[in-house]
Design an enzyme around this catalytic site. Sequence first.
Site, mmCIF file in Angstrom:
data_model
loop_
_atom_site.group_PDB
_atom_site.id
_atom_site.type_symbol
_atom_site.label_atom_id
_atom_site.label_comp_id
_atom_site.label_asym_id
_atom_site.label_seq_id
_atom_site.Cartn_x
_atom_site.Cartn_y
_atom_site.Cartn_z
ATOM 1 C CB CYS A 1 -6.002 -28.383 77.436
ATOM 2 S SG CYS A 1 -6.944 -27.858 76.077
ATOM 3 C CD GLN A 2 -4.762 -26.333 85.177
ATOM 4 O OE1 GLN A 2 -5.517 -25.512 84.833
ATOM 5 N NE2 GLN A 2 -4.452 -26.608 86.367
#
Length: 140
Positions: free
Chosen positions: A51-52
Amino acid sequence: MTIKEIQEELIDEFSMFDDWMERYEYMIDLGKSLPLINPKEKTEDKLIKGCQSKVWLHSELKNDKVVFTADSDAIITKGIIAILIRVFSNQPPEAIINADTDFIDAIGLKEHLSPTRANGLVSMIKQLKLYAVAYQAQLK
């Protein structure tokens, strides 16, 4: 409610909105109602890889059902994990493992996310299912 029934409910809710700005706002509202993770559980090992933004996901088995709590440092991502938790939390591990995620396409979520957020969505689903697999093994 079953996972399928919750997914149908979400599809109905998202279909009430005409444009994606309204849907994003609804997702943000869902994120605000997310059952928050205990601050003690916001540890490195609870972060979802891929996940960013930072997304912490905690799970526990209660009465043979998996209960998820989560948090994120980004409002859209928090909305995404809130949707997933609504669908998968308080469900038996086997139901989570076998559930399809077609509802994500049905509400148009995947096509309206940036590639990095779409990858994060896939990582979130994978982690939810991995927890379910671990609990399923415990129940046998």
